[in-house]
Motif scaffolding. Sequence first.
Motif, PDB file in Angstrom:
ATOM      1  N   PHE A 232       0.916  -0.903   0.001  1.00 30.49           N
ATOM      2  CA  PHE A 232       0.459  -0.018  -0.039  1.00 30.49           C
ATOM      3  C   PHE A 232       0.621   1.020   0.161  1.00 30.49           C
ATOM      4  N   LEU A 233       1.645   1.295   0.474  1.00 30.30           N
ATOM      5  CA  LEU A 233       2.488   2.261   0.883  1.00 30.30           C
ATOM      6  C   LEU A 233       3.562   2.867  -0.758  1.00 30.30           C
ATOM      7  N   ASP A 234       4.038   2.006  -1.264  1.00 30.03           N
ATOM      8  CA  ASP A 234       4.415   2.022  -2.142  1.00 30.03           C
ATOM      9  C   ASP A 234       3.612   2.078  -3.483  1.00 30.03           C
ATOM     10  N   ALA A 235       2.833   2.148  -3.325  1.00 29.38           N
ATOM     11  CA  ALA A 235       1.811   1.833  -4.688  1.00 29.38           C
ATOM     12  C   ALA A 235       1.578   3.058  -4.430  1.00 29.38           C
ATOM     13  N   GLY A 236       1.840   4.482  -3.576  1.00 28.97           N
ATOM     14  CA  GLY A 236       1.381   5.322  -3.780  1.00 28.97           C
ATOM     15  C   GLY A 236       2.253   6.673  -3.140  1.00 28.97           C
ATOM     16  N   GLU A 237       1.510   8.329  -3.072  1.00 31.33           N
ATOM     17  CA  GLU A 237       2.300   8.990  -2.652  1.00 31.33           C
ATOM     18  C   GLU A 237       1.982   9.016  -0.729  1.00 31.33           C
ATOM     19  N   PRO A 238       3.358   9.299   0.488  1.00 29.93           N
ATOM     20  CA  PRO A 238       2.758   8.815   1.549  1.00 29.93           C
ATOM     21  C   PRO A 238       1.669   9.490   1.502  1.00 29.93           C
ATOM     22  N   PRO A 239       1.031   8.159   2.772  1.00 32.94           N
ATOM     23  CA  PRO A 239      -0.269   8.119   3.467  1.00 32.94           C
ATOM     24  C   PRO A 239      -0.329   9.894   4.867  1.00 32.94           C
ATOM     25  N   VAL A 240      -1.303   9.463   5.196  1.00 37.33           N
ATOM     26  CA  VAL A 240      -1.458  10.381   6.771  1.00 37.33           C
ATOM     27  C   VAL A 240      -1.528   9.236   7.574  1.00 37.33           C
ATOM     28  N   TYR A 241      -1.183   9.101   9.165  1.00 32.89           N
ATOM     29  CA  TYR A 241      -1.426   8.343   9.976  1.00 32.89           C
ATOM     30  C   TYR A 241      -2.758   8.811  11.289  1.00 32.89           C
ATOM     31  N   VAL A 242      -3.764   8.103  11.562  1.00 35.43           N
ATOM     32  CA  VAL A 242      -4.180   8.689  12.065  1.00 35.43           C
ATOM     33  C   VAL A 242      -4.031   6.938  13.224  1.00 35.43           C
ATOM     34  N   GLY A 243      -4.195   7.552  14.169  1.00 29.68           N
ATOM     35  CA  GLY A 243      -4.321   6.731  15.840  1.00 29.68           C
ATOM     36  C   GLY A 243      -4.925   6.966  16.626  1.00 29.68           C
ATOM     37  N   PHE A 244      -5.161   5.922  17.372  1.00 35.70           N
ATOM     38  CA  PHE A 244      -5.111   6.904  19.644  1.00 35.70           C
ATOM     39  C   PHE A 244      -4.941   5.640  20.523  1.00 35.70           C
ATOM     40  N   GLY A 245      -4.083   4.951  19.492  1.00 34.44           N
ATOM     41  CA  GLY A 245      -3.369   4.532  20.824  1.00 34.44           C
ATOM     42  C   GLY A 245      -4.119   3.568  21.824  1.00 34.44           C
ATOM     43  N   SER A 246      -3.429   3.591  22.760  1.00 35.80           N
ATOM     44  CA  SER A 246      -4.883   2.976  23.877  1.00 35.80           C
ATOM     45  C   SER A 246      -6.218   3.887  24.861  1.00 35.80           C
ATOM     46  N   MET A 247      -6.536   4.541  23.712  1.00 36.25           N
ATOM     47  CA  MET A 247      -7.269   5.221  24.178  1.00 36.25           C
ATOM     48  C   MET A 247      -8.960   4.688  23.883  1.00 36.25           C
ATOM     49  N   PRO A 248      -9.760   4.856  24.121  1.00 35.70           N
ATOM     50  CA  PRO A 248     -10.834   4.015  24.137  1.00 35.70           C
ATOM     51  C   PRO A 248     -12.123   4.878  23.135  1.00 35.70           C
ATOM     52  N   MET A 249     -11.263   6.201  23.083  1.00 33.34           N
ATOM     53  CA  MET A 249     -12.522   7.435  21.614  1.00 33.34           C
ATOM     54  C   MET A 249     -13.796   7.191  21.712  1.00 33.34           C
ATOM     55  N   HIS A 250     -14.711   7.048  22.810  1.00 34.63           N
ATOM     56  CA  HIS A 250     -15.939   6.972  22.606  1.00 34.63           C
ATOM     57  C   HIS A 250     -16.917   7.854  21.327  1.00 34.63           C
ATOM     58  N   ARG A 251     -17.496   7.251  20.701  1.00 38.47           N
ATOM     59  CA  ARG A 251     -18.466   7.216  19.145  1.00 38.47           C
ATOM     60  C   ARG A 251     -16.887   7.383  18.051  1.00 38.47           C
ATOM     61  N   ARG A 285     -12.875   2.056  -0.832  1.00 37.20           N
ATOM     62  CA  ARG A 285     -11.860   3.177  -1.710  1.00 37.20           C
ATOM     63  C   ARG A 285     -11.078   1.839  -0.944  1.00 37.20           C
ATOM     64  N   ASP A 286     -10.008   2.193  -2.141  1.00 31.57           N
ATOM     65  CA  ASP A 286      -8.960   1.893  -1.847  1.00 31.57           C
ATOM     66  C   ASP A 286      -7.581   2.566  -1.014  1.00 31.57           C
ATOM     67  N   ASP A 287      -8.658   3.978  -1.033  1.00 33.86           N
ATOM     68  CA  ASP A 287      -6.909   5.209  -0.225  1.00 33.86           C
ATOM     69  C   ASP A 287      -7.332   5.078   0.817  1.00 33.86           C
ATOM     70  N   CYS A 288      -7.865   3.496   1.952  1.00 29.94           N
ATOM     71  CA  CYS A 288      -7.294   3.637   2.929  1.00 29.94           C
ATOM     72  C   CYS A 288      -6.777   1.862   3.829  1.00 29.94           C
ATOM     73  N   PHE A 289      -5.751   2.317   4.261  1.00 30.45           N
ATOM     74  CA  PHE A 289      -5.415   1.175   4.776  1.00 30.45           C
ATOM     75  C   PHE A 289      -5.006   0.676   6.979  1.00 30.45           C
ATOM     76  N   VAL A 290      -6.027  -0.399   7.015  1.00 28.50           N
ATOM     77  CA  VAL A 290      -6.781   0.024   8.638  1.00 28.50           C
ATOM     78  C   VAL A 290      -4.720  -1.171   8.516  1.00 28.50           C
ATOM     79  N   VAL A 291      -4.297  -1.255  10.349  1.00 29.44           N
ATOM     80  CA  VAL A 291      -3.268  -2.058  10.544  1.00 29.44           C
ATOM     81  C   VAL A 291      -4.035  -1.900  11.896  1.00 29.44           C
ATOM     82  N   GLY A 292      -3.233  -3.314  12.469  1.00 26.28           N
ATOM     83  CA  GLY A 292      -3.282  -3.872  13.868  1.00 26.28           C
ATOM     84  C   GLY A 292      -2.677  -2.776  14.922  1.00 26.28           C
ATOM     85  N   GLU A 293      -1.164  -4.578  15.165  1.00 31.60           N
ATOM     86  CA  GLU A 293       0.497  -3.743  15.901  1.00 31.60           C
ATOM     87  C   GLU A 293       0.736  -3.776  14.296  1.00 31.60           C
TER      88      GLU A 293
END
Length: 400
Positions: A232-251, A285-293
């Motif tokens: 995914f990273l090699d397929a285009g320009e650098p993306p933006v990472y979004v993650g909130f770690g150990s926060m439960p993030m209600h809603r 859409r193919d512009d989003c990739f979800v990761v775990g650990e």
Amino acid sequence: MLSTYGSRGDVEPLVALAVRLRELGAEVRVCAPPDEDFAQRLDHAGVPMVPVGPSARALTVAAPPPSSLPERAAQLIAGQFEVMPAAAEGCDVLVATGMTPTAAGALSVAEKLGIRSVSVTFQQLTLPSPHRAPLAYPGRPFPPEVTDNRALWDFDAESNNVLFGEALNTNRAAIGLPPVKDVRDYVVGSRPWLATDPVLDPWQGMPDLDIVQTGSWILPDERPLPAGLAAFLDAGEPPVYVGFGSMPMHRATDIAEVAVEAVRAHGRRVVVARGWADLARIDDRDDCFVVGEVNHQALFGRMAAVVHHGGQGTTTTAARSGAPQVVVPQGTDQPYWAGRVAGLGIGVAHDGPTPTVGSLSAALEQALAPETRARAAAVAGDIRTDGAATAARLLLDMAD
């Protein structure tokens, strides 16, 4: 013995320290919450783990009412007294980190066993300072008429005694220890360690407090990125990472949608980290990739920007990578780290914990600006990389 109770940000530094200690010939074990991801992380590093207390993730996600804090603290303190005596038997030095009540319990066990101990914090906001106010405990707001920082620190000491003192001293009495009059001062001690980077977190506190600032405890991560993510990273320009770690993030569903749409507004792809909030895709859409650990050290260096909650570990890793940051602080010390990122010019502090598409898009516009990336790259070269090794050598000196 390395002891903590808290989130991933409390456990991960101990992994780094444990590995460095073992490289110097020390025998190490870690006492931590029984969460599966903590156990797997320590097992992967080859470090024995002693579980203590309830699941930190379950406790965080449950979001218990502030009124239950003394009861929860009493249970956590009791857990330390139940587990730590056997776990720490034969140790030369005990390192206590994490929540104040559990650190107080661990230090008490070290006191009983006659073991040298050191108290460590991963952010300086728990250390008294005339330059800033302390963090308020849930259910113990500061008196609105009190604005002097020294007076607020006096109130903080009272809060620690009210919330944790009875449970701590009941357990201390049961093993023949005298009562502690000031819980916070007992935990801080006369020579606490501050395991943060001096560029990101310059010490400003009481002149009579003999602080040892070691630098952040971060272990080089050699794990390769998953094949799908690398593709995914090699397929285009650098993306933006979004993650909130150990926060439960209600809603969390709303947060994921807001974040992805804000990133797309800048024509960028996005990498979404599930975290404890279980963030997920919002469409096909193919512009989003979800990761775990995943290896953040390898990942962040390939990002156009990193959107995160402002934990000390994530902030430091992003700063070391040279990636611009957008910090969306959720609470505790996270507004402080957001302010440090903004103050250094290496990113943006989002105003408040709940972004909208508009507010996050505006923050990203500033973070993605060439001058922000240039500043982030410059500061990255000043971040120390020897914190865990420095701390390990100091601990072995204590043991001699």
